[in-house]
Write an enzyme that holds these catalytic residues in place. Structure first.
Site, PDB file in Angstrom:
ATOM      1  N   PHE A 216       1.877  -6.260 -12.144  1.00  0.00           N
ATOM      2  CA  PHE A 216       2.640  -5.029 -11.849  1.00  0.00           C
ATOM      3  C   PHE A 216       1.770  -3.966 -11.199  1.00  0.00           C
ATOM      4  CE2 PHE A 216       5.113  -6.791 -15.496  1.00  0.00           C
ATOM      5  CZ  PHE A 216       6.254  -7.101 -14.770  1.00  0.00           C
ATOM      6  N   HIS A 217       0.891  -4.388 -10.293  1.00  0.00           N
ATOM      7  CA  HIS A 217       0.039  -3.421  -9.602  1.00  0.00           C
ATOM      8  C   HIS A 217       0.166  -3.548  -8.082  1.00  0.00           C
ATOM      9  CE1 HIS A 217      -2.675  -3.727 -13.417  1.00  0.00           C
ATOM     10  NE2 HIS A 217      -1.603  -2.971 -13.625  1.00  0.00           N
ATOM     11  N   PRO A 218       1.400  -3.602  -7.549  1.00  0.00           N
ATOM     12  CA  PRO A 218       1.508  -3.727  -6.094  1.00  0.00           C
ATOM     13  C   PRO A 218       1.006  -2.462  -5.405  1.00  0.00           C
ATOM     14  CG  PRO A 218       3.662  -3.297  -7.033  1.00  0.00           C
ATOM     15  CD  PRO A 218       2.713  -3.492  -8.185  1.00  0.00           C
TER      16      PRO A 218
END
Ligand SMILES: Cc1cc2nc3c(=O)[nH]c(=O)nc-3n(C[C@H](O)[C@H](O)[C@H](O)COP(=O)(O)OP(=O)(O)OC[C@H]3O[C@@H](n4cnc5c(N)ncnc54)[C@H](O)[C@@H]3O)c2cc1C
Length: 316
Positions: free
Chosen positions: A160-162
């Site tokens: 969840f670190h785009p």
């Protein structure tokens, strides 16, 4: 860009998995063997992972427990790059997202090596006494590079670190969307201020960096923290402004209406007023920066969406 993550799931002994305890209690940062990237790996010990949230009832059946101990293995400096493209000129249509995790052989190698390390950690006596068995992986699979590559490809997902989809870069870079002040090139009075401007991915969870970017740019837009005014002689013509003078001889935002996109974490929600540097609240010791109010533990990791059918993961 994103941090791809695979994981070991450990079936706990009765009483060893307490959903009331904080989720992530230990984080390991290290450099993969043979890597030229400092601290390019991260492993976490998750006290309780909701297996159904990973892959539904099928995953619970494959893992053999609804609640597992998790050992996520994340790649913090991936070489593989994903792709974001427009599916339509209609802004209401969702864009196309290609994650492309572990496509680069070096990414796959480091993730496989991380699984080996997580396996060793799982078998350390202090952990092993809480564990019935490792789910989905066997001794045979651990001795097969091919099986572990399949395991990584089958389980790798997002941390969840785009970021980096509108990246910052110099004027000669055709892929750079914004300049060093987060101003959209070739557009007037428009800024992008969020994770998408990151030119490369930080080697840690990126929320603090996002907050820093928002704080920094909001200061610039209000004319704070800009340092000395650049001399006009430093101004240069920019191909991105059609040959007009690039406004680097002004402070960013100076004389322009404050407009554009600024996603800024509200200051009041995160920080309490800091005492003067060099003194703690009690007057003793040394204060090194603003205090951040404690926040509830994050649930990151327990809600990773399933990427593939976990039951098809392995056979060496
Ligand atoms: C489940 C999960 C767990 C995470 N855990 C961690 C963690 O433990 N540690 C960590 O460092 N990072 C964590 N992250 C990552 C971190 O939250 C993000 O990297 C960070 O919030 C990104 O900041 P941003 O400003 O780029 O985007 P966001 O924080 O997503 O902000 C985008 C904002 O734009 C708004 N918006 C969207 N579309 C529109 C529109 N059309 N018009 C107006 N507004 C719009 C949204 O409502 C939102 O407020 C986690 C992320 C997730 C999803």
């Amino acid at each position: 860009m994103d941090h791809p993550v695979t994981r070991l799931l450990l079936v706990p002994k009765p009483g060893s998995c307490d959903p009331e305890t904080p989720l992530a209690q230990v984080v390991l940062r290290y450099q993969a063997a043979g890597s030229d990237e400092f601290n390019d790996m991260q492993q976490v010990l998750f006290s309780h992972v909701d297996v159904a949230a990973l892959g539904g009832e099928q995953a619970v059946a494959a893992v053999g427990t609804p609640l597992a101990i998790g050992l996520p293995v994340a790649l913090e400096r991936p070489r593989s790059r994903g792709r974001l493209s427009l599916a339509s000129a209609d802004p209401r249509i969702q864009p196309l997202i290609e994650l492309n995790f572990a496509a680069d052989p070096e990414d796959l190698r480091r993730l496989v090596e991380g699984v080996h390390l997580a396996w060793r950690i799982a078998h350390e006596p202090e952990i092993a006494r809480h564990v019935k068995r490792v789910a989905l992986l066997t001794e045979d699979a651990m001795s097969s590079d091919e099986a572990l590559a399949r395991y990584v490809h089958a389980t790798v997902t997002t941390q969840f670190h785009p970021c980096g989809t509108a990246r910052m870069g110099p004027s000669g870079d055709p892929m750079a969307v914004v300049d060093q002040y987060c101003r959209v090139r070739e557009a007037q009075n428009l800024r992008v201020v969020d994770a998408s401007v990151m030119p490369t991915i930080p080697r840690a969870n990126i929320n603090l960096t996002c907050i820093m970017i928002g704080e920094r740019v909001s200061d610039w837009m209000r004319g704070r923290g800009l340092g000395p005014r650049p001399a006009p002689a430093q101004a240069r013509d920019s191909p991105h402004t059609g040959g007009r003078r690039d406004p680097v001889d002004r402070w960013p935002g100076e004389g322009q209406p404050v407009a554009g996109v600024a996603l800024v974490w509200p200051r009041s929600r995160t920080a309490t007023p800091a005492p003067p540097l060099g003194r703690s609240r009690s007057g003793a010791g040394r204060e090194v920066g603003p205090r951040v109010q404690p926040r509830p533990p994050t649930t990151c990791g327990s809600r990773h969406p399933p990427t593939r059918d976990m039951t098809t993961v392995l056979t060496p």
